[in-house]
Design a protein around this motif. Sequence first.
Motif: not given
Length: 111
Positions: A10-31
């Motif tokens: 998730g951190d790596l994808v956020r670092g790409l600067g993609l045109p996404a309003d939000e980026i979330a990954v399952s590990e952060e959600w715990g599911v």
Amino acid sequence: MAGNQTARAGDLVRGLGLPADEIAVSEEWGVAKPDPEFFRRVVELGRAAPEETVYVGDHPANDIVPARAADLRTCLIRRGPWGHLWAKDRPADWHIDGISELVPFLCGSSE
């Protein structure tokens, strides 16, 4: 954008600067997929009704079946020979070979 990934991914994808309003990954959600809670979180993240949300995945059991159970629109991205075999057996709203093929469906110019 949501994925069944680690917090590091998730951190790596956020670092790409993609045109996404939000980026979330399952590990952060715990599911993780295919848990229905993952797909509930996807809908919550997108702030749209399930039927207005498109979930793109490459695995029928982990992506398409649970996303459909959550009333999301589904798109199976065919990867390799298994992807083409799975596309025959698992209903999805759309089947594509690459993510760029999704754009016409989202814009309403293809069925």
